[in-house]
Write a protein that holds these residues in place. Sequence first.
Motif, PDB file in Angstrom:
ATOM      1  N   VAL A 194      37.821  76.536  35.674  1.00 55.28           N
ATOM      2  CA  VAL A 194      37.097  76.728  36.930  1.00 55.28           C
ATOM      3  C   VAL A 194      36.778  75.379  37.567  1.00 55.28           C
ATOM      4  O   VAL A 194      36.965  75.183  38.775  1.00 55.28           O
ATOM      5  CB  VAL A 194      35.800  77.545  36.682  1.00 55.28           C
ATOM      6  N   LEU A 195      36.336  74.439  36.737  1.00 55.92           N
ATOM      7  CA  LEU A 195      35.994  73.113  37.257  1.00 55.92           C
ATOM      8  C   LEU A 195      37.227  72.410  37.823  1.00 55.92           C
ATOM      9  O   LEU A 195      37.145  71.678  38.802  1.00 55.92           O
ATOM     10  CB  LEU A 195      35.345  72.268  36.154  1.00 55.92           C
ATOM     11  N   ARG A 229      31.998  63.042  38.105  1.00 54.42           N
ATOM     12  CA  ARG A 229      33.386  62.747  38.493  1.00 54.42           C
ATOM     13  C   ARG A 229      33.737  63.242  39.892  1.00 54.42           C
ATOM     14  O   ARG A 229      34.551  62.645  40.577  1.00 54.42           O
ATOM     15  CB  ARG A 229      34.346  63.390  37.481  1.00 54.42           C
ATOM     16  N   VAL A 230      33.137  64.347  40.311  1.00 54.40           N
ATOM     17  CA  VAL A 230      33.600  64.993  41.541  1.00 54.40           C
ATOM     18  C   VAL A 230      32.634  64.841  42.710  1.00 54.40           C
ATOM     19  O   VAL A 230      33.044  64.707  43.858  1.00 54.40           O
ATOM     20  CB  VAL A 230      33.893  66.496  41.280  1.00 54.40           C
ATOM     21  N   ALA A 231      31.318  64.855  42.420  1.00 56.62           N
ATOM     22  CA  ALA A 231      30.364  64.850  43.531  1.00 56.62           C
ATOM     23  C   ALA A 231      30.349  63.506  44.254  1.00 56.62           C
ATOM     24  O   ALA A 231      30.489  62.449  43.635  1.00 56.62           O
ATOM     25  CB  ALA A 231      28.964  65.173  43.012  1.00 56.62           C
ATOM     26  N   ASP A 232      30.230  63.574  45.579  1.00 50.35           N
ATOM     27  CA  ASP A 232      30.020  62.354  46.351  1.00 50.35           C
ATOM     28  C   ASP A 232      28.556  61.961  46.280  1.00 50.35           C
ATOM     29  O   ASP A 232      28.198  60.813  46.363  1.00 50.35           O
ATOM     30  CB  ASP A 232      30.394  62.592  47.821  1.00 50.35           C
ATOM     31  N   ARG A 233      27.729  62.993  46.143  1.00 54.65           N
ATOM     32  CA  ARG A 233      26.294  62.743  46.126  1.00 54.65           C
ATOM     33  C   ARG A 233      25.628  63.739  45.188  1.00 54.65           C
ATOM     34  O   ARG A 233      26.052  64.887  45.078  1.00 54.65           O
ATOM     35  CB  ARG A 233      25.731  62.912  47.538  1.00 54.65           C
ATOM     36  N   VAL A 234      24.616  63.265  44.504  1.00 57.30           N
ATOM     37  CA  VAL A 234      23.831  64.125  43.620  1.00 57.30           C
ATOM     38  C   VAL A 234      22.419  64.191  44.184  1.00 57.30           C
ATOM     39  O   VAL A 234      21.864  63.165  44.573  1.00 57.30           O
ATOM     40  CB  VAL A 234      23.804  63.565  42.177  1.00 57.30           C
ATOM     41  N   ALA A 235      21.885  65.414  44.281  1.00 55.66           N
ATOM     42  CA  ALA A 235      20.514  65.567  44.750  1.00 55.66           C
ATOM     43  C   ALA A 235      19.698  66.160  43.609  1.00 55.66           C
ATOM     44  O   ALA A 235      20.052  67.181  43.043  1.00 55.66           O
ATOM     45  CB  ALA A 235      20.465  66.482  45.974  1.00 55.66           C
ATOM     46  N   ASP A 290      24.576  58.377  45.033  1.00 59.81           N
ATOM     47  CA  ASP A 290      25.881  58.603  44.423  1.00 59.81           C
ATOM     48  C   ASP A 290      25.680  58.739  42.916  1.00 59.81           C
ATOM     49  O   ASP A 290      24.755  58.151  42.343  1.00 59.81           O
ATOM     50  CB  ASP A 290      26.870  57.491  44.792  1.00 59.81           C
ATOM     51  N   PRO A 291      26.509  59.550  42.276  1.00 62.57           N
ATOM     52  CA  PRO A 291      26.251  59.920  40.882  1.00 62.57           C
ATOM     53  C   PRO A 291      26.199  58.722  39.936  1.00 62.57           C
ATOM     54  O   PRO A 291      25.321  58.672  39.067  1.00 62.57           O
ATOM     55  CB  PRO A 291      27.420  60.852  40.536  1.00 62.57           C
TER      56      PRO A 291
END
Lengths: 256, 217
Positions: free
Chosen positions: A189-190, A215-221, A233-234
Amino acid sequence: MAPTEGDQPLVRIDGLRKSYGEHTVLDGITLDVNAGDVVALIGPSGAGKSTLLRCVNYLEIPDEGVIELEGVPTAAAPSAPTKSELLAVRRKTGMVFQGFHLFPHLSVLRNITLAQELVLGRSSEDAEQRALQLLDRVGLREKASARPTQCSGGQQQRIAIARALALDPVVMLFDEPTSALDPEVSVEVLRVMRELADLGTTMVVVTHEMGFARRVADRVAMLAGGSLVEQGDPATMFSDPQHEVTARFLNAVFDR
Amino acid sequence: MNQLDWGRVLEAIGAGIGYTVGLTVIAFLGGMILGFPVALMRVSRIRALRWIGTAYVEICRGVPVVAWMLLIFYGLADLIGTDPLIAATVALTVVATAYIAENYRAALLHVPLGQWEAAVSLGLTRRQLFWRVIAPQGVTIALAPSATYAIGLLKESAFAAVIGVSDIAFQARTLTQSGQPGLATFAVAGAVYLLLSLPIAAAARTIDRRMRTRSAM
């Protein structure tokens, strides 16, 4: 994804509040998502991540605040959206649930064509063509005529992703898409989600998969107690969190 | 004590099977068809419809089948004539409709919330959501308990004998009145009811097994 004008965010959330009786779930959340970005919502359970995500397509009705898609408020009064506002925003957003929620009485193909025909008014030939193309993309074309119950959990979730993509939403919302799956199944799924991200799909993902976020997110909230604690950014956030709650949460999930 | 005249008993009871089966089948099919609109009323957002649906179900379930048969046979003779078969069919259908409506209602409410949320998230209207996603699953879920209920219906149909329908129970009573031994005659009648119920029970189990894979339950 359609490009937005200038620097305007594709999704703009401003001052979002939501409570159930005495209990405040979202305490004034402000968050922008730019076109083509992948934003991961992380935080301890009960932080309000899922509620925030579900407010974007009004599965939960916020008490206060503004939600804009492509620069346009999705409801004149977000605490009381009209029927046509609800239908419009749901047409533009694609939702993927933790529990897949495929329609068990329909074939896999029909799961993906139904809303195309009913909501977008596509002909059954067009809808079928699009569905098969999406099944190809998630690697499940051979399951087209199967029943959802004949598919594994990971397959069902990939089908659910195809079902949401079939309406060509401007943003995809994922609510803990792998939490009901075994780790070795989560991977498939990932992988599909990562391919979507690479294609420039705008995505908001509530997740506990920190590897995916990194690895994939542009931004983490980071959410905690109904508030947005910090975002960034992660790599930066994971190595150098600015807030004590974030540090404690990351230490717990990374077991360090 | 008289000896049981097997030939006579089996011939008479055999003649009753058609009535028993016919009554049961018609009442069941009638209930499956008419029960759905009653269930829709029960779950309606319109209060008056909900009230009518609830009143129908409570009244029809609360009064015994035999009372319905007598009431309709003697009470509605002007309207539907004096054919006991018609009165019995109407009475049994009225009651079956109420019970099966409750099966539908429970089934509709049992469709998991996730199905609603998924359909709503795809932009389906309330009407599309109900008719394309909820209703088909609800009908499917209701099939198994309704098939089980058909066994009860088969047995309840025996009350038709009271108003003179020549079903299995009626034939058995007539046989005893003409000198056949009571215990043996009614045992044979009971065995025939049992034999008729076995295929229904088997069908109910098969449906239950099949349908579990077709709903999200």
